[in-house]
Design a protein around this motif. Sequence first.
Motif, short mmCIF file in Angstrom:
data_model
loop_
_atom_site.label_atom_id
_atom_site.label_comp_id
_atom_site.label_asym_id
_atom_site.label_seq_id
_atom_site.Cartn_x
_atom_site.Cartn_y
_atom_site.Cartn_z
N GLY A 191 76.93 14.39 30.76
CA GLY A 191 75.56 14.60 30.84
C GLY A 191 74.80 13.56 29.83
N GLY A 192 75.42 12.80 29.19
CA GLY A 192 75.06 11.83 28.21
C GLY A 192 74.46 10.57 29.01
N ARG A 193 73.57 9.73 28.11
CA ARG A 193 73.01 8.72 28.50
C ARG A 193 73.17 7.57 27.68
N VAL A 194 73.19 6.25 28.21
CA VAL A 194 73.57 5.24 27.28
C VAL A 194 72.31 4.50 26.93
N SER A 205 70.51 -0.10 29.24
CA SER A 205 70.21 1.30 29.11
C SER A 205 70.51 2.00 30.44
N VAL A 206 71.52 2.86 30.53
CA VAL A 206 72.18 3.36 31.67
C VAL A 206 71.68 4.91 31.85
N SER A 207 71.36 5.43 32.92
CA SER A 207 70.98 6.71 33.27
C SER A 207 71.85 7.32 34.50
N PRO A 208 72.06 8.65 34.44
CA PRO A 208 72.83 9.16 35.65
C PRO A 208 71.99 9.29 37.04
N THR A 251 74.47 5.55 39.01
CA THR A 251 73.87 5.18 37.94
C THR A 251 72.67 4.11 38.22
N ALA A 252 71.97 4.30 37.29
CA ALA A 252 70.80 3.31 37.27
C ALA A 252 70.74 2.70 35.80
N ALA A 253 70.79 1.53 36.03
CA ALA A 253 70.96 0.35 34.80
C ALA A 253 69.85 -0.35 34.53
N ILE A 254 69.34 -0.44 33.41
CA ILE A 254 68.40 -1.39 32.91
C ILE A 254 68.87 -2.50 32.10
N ALA A 255 68.66 -3.65 32.50
CA ALA A 255 69.53 -4.60 31.51
C ALA A 255 68.19 -5.60 30.84
N ARG A 256 68.17 -6.07 29.83
CA ARG A 256 67.21 -6.84 29.31
C ARG A 256 67.80 -8.06 28.56
#
Length: 703
Positions: free
Chosen positions: A387-390, A410-413, A424-429
Amino acid sequence: MSPTQDQTNTVRRLFRSYWVQVLVVFVAYYAAGRIGLSTPFTSNNISPVWPASGLALTAVLLLGYRVWPGIAAAAFLVNFGTIPVVAAVGLGCGNTLAALTGAFLLTRLAHLDVSLSRLRDMLWLIFYGALCSTMVSASIGVTVLFATHVHPWSGIGSAWLIYWLGDAMGILLMTPLLLSLPRLLRWRGGAQFAELAVLLGLLSLISILIFDDRILLPIKLHVLAFAVFPFVLWAAIRFGVGGCALSTLSIAVIATAETALGSGPFAQDTPLTNALLLQAFFGVLSLSGLTLAAVITEREDLESARQELVREQVLREARLQLAAVVECSSDAIISTDMDGTIAHWNHGAEQLYGYSSEEVIGKSIALLMPPERSDDFDEIMQKLRTGGRVEHYETIRQGKDGTRFDVSTSVSPILNIDGKVVGTAAIARDIRGRKQAEEALRKAEKLSATGRLAASVAHELNNPLETLLNLVYLLQRNESLDSTARECVNIAEEELRRATHVTRQMLAFHRHSSKPALVSLPEVLDDVSDLYTPLIRSSGISVVKRYEEDVTICAVSVEIRQVISNVVRNAIEAVPHGGTILLHVFASREWNDRGRKGARVVIADNGPGISPGDQEKIFEPFFTTKGENGTGLGLWVSSGIIQKHGGSIRVRSNTRRGRSGTVFNVFLPSEFADSQEQTSVGAEGAQPELNSRGERFGQAPFV
C-alpha cells in the motif's frame, strides 16, 4: 474454488443438459395445465384461462424449439383420461404447434428482446404471441373436440372463442412474468421488497373483498372489479413489467376461483357470458398495465443509457485530456504490469531513454536498469504491494546508447475496481542538470575554500619572506664572505624573491577573482531553493518565503549564492521530516552603524538547534558536526565572503525541546565595500526570542 461454487457450477451444467430441460418443461407444463383445468365452471377441457400456454411459449423462447417433446407429452398427459385419446393427442399437438408458431413469429419477424424492456417488444408479444399464435391451438383443439364428439359449448364458434381467449390470457398472464422475472428479482434493497409485499398483500385483500360477495359486499356490479386497477398501475410504475404481471396474475387467480364458485361480479350470467366477461376484464388489466410498464421501463432504460453515455463521454474526454497531458509531459511516464512488462511509454520517456514506444512496449522494465541496480524493481514492488508509494527516489538509469544518468523517480500503484494492485505508474525526471549544478557548487566551494586557505597561507608566509630577504641583503654586504658563500647567498636571495612573488600572486588572485554587480537577493533565494527542491520534497520540509520587497545590492553574485546555498543546505540537513524553513529578505541597516543602509537575509529553521559550545566554533575552518559528511569549510568560507563584502553574519540557536531552532542573520551593505576591516562575524548562545526580522529567537522564529 469453494464447495458452494462447485455445487452451483454442477447445477448449471446439469440444467444445460437437453433431457433435463425437457423434463423441467414437462413438469412445469403439466402442473400449469392441471391448475387450468381445476376451475369447475368450465365445460370439459376448455378453460377461460390456460396458464400452460404462456409457460410453453416462454420455454421455447428461452430454451429453443428442441424442448417441444416436453410440451407435447405434458399437453397429452394433462388431458388423458378425461377425453378420448385421439382428442388428447390432438390437443397436445395443437398446444405444441401454437408455442412453436408464437416463438417463430416473435423471433424471426418481431426480433423480440426477451427482457421486454421496450414497448415494441410488449406490443409484438401481445399481437404475435397472445393473439396470433393461439389461433393455431384454438382451431386445432376445437376441431379435434367436435370431431371426437366432445362438445364443450353449444356451438363451435363460442367454443373456439373461449379456447382462443383462454390461451391468450394464459400468455398475457404468464409469459411477461416469466420473461421479466430475473429483472424483478434484482432487488435494490429491503425497502423495495417490503413495498412489493405490501402491494401484493393489499391487492389480494381487495380482490377477495370484491370477488367474494359473501364476505363484505353482497353487490354484484361489474364496475366494482375495476377497483383493483390502481394497484395494477402502482405495480407497473414501481416494479415494471414483472411487478405488473405478478399483480395481474394474483387478481386472475382470485377472480377465476371465486367466479368458478359462483361469487363475484362475473358470476351472475351464463357460463359462456361469465367466461367472456372475465377474459375481457383480464385483457383490460393486462394490456393496460403491461403497456404502461413497458413504456416506463423503456424510458428508464433510455435515461440510464443516456446517463451512461454522458459518463462515458466525460470519461473519454478526461482520458483524452490525461493522455494529452501525459504525452506532452517532459517527464518520462511509464506504466507496467506486476511483472514489470512495459505497457505505456510517453514522448518524455522516448526523449530521456532514447527508445521509441515500439521498441520497449511488451519488454521488461529491467531494460532501463544498470546491472548494479537490478534489484530496484523488486524493492519498489514490495513497497507498492503493502500500500505504499515511492516518492522522489534518486537512482541511476541506462539509456539506449548505454549512457548512465541520474533520475528522480516517483512510482504509484495502479488499482483495479476491487482495490487490488495490478500495475505501476512511474514518473522519472532527468536530474543530471541538478546533479551537475550541485557538483559544480561543491567544487566551487572546495575551490574557494582551497583558494582562501592558500591565500591565508600566502599572507602568513609573506612577512617572514620579507624578513628573510632583508637578512640576505645584509649578508651580501658582509665583506668577510668568501666567493662560495656569497654565491650561495645570491641563490638564496633569488629563491626568496621567487617565493615572495608567488605569494603575492596568490593574494592578488583571491582578492580580485570576480567583479561586483547588481544582485537581486529574492532571485538568489529562489534559485537556491529551486536547486534544493527535490531534497526539500523528499524530506517533507515546508519552505516559507517572505520577500517584503525586491531588494538589490551590489555584490559578487557567485559568492553571495555560495553563502546562501551553504546556510540553506545546512538548514535542510538539520530540520527533521515535516519541519519548516523560513527565508526572509528585507531592507535594513547595520546593527553597529544605523546610518549604513543595506539588506538583511534571515534563514531560520525549527531543527534541533546548535549547542552553545558548537556555536563558538562553527565559523572556524574544518569544524563540522556532520562527521565524515562535512568538510568544515562551508561556514568558514561564507563568513569570509560576508567579511569581504563588508557585511556581517550572526547566528542564534536554541536546543530546548519544543523551542529548538536556529536563525542565521546576514547583513549585506547596498554598496560593495571589499572591506578589510574586522566585521561582526560570530555565534551567540540562545537568546530570549527573535522577532520576525531575526533579532530575537523563540519557540520558532517564523511561528
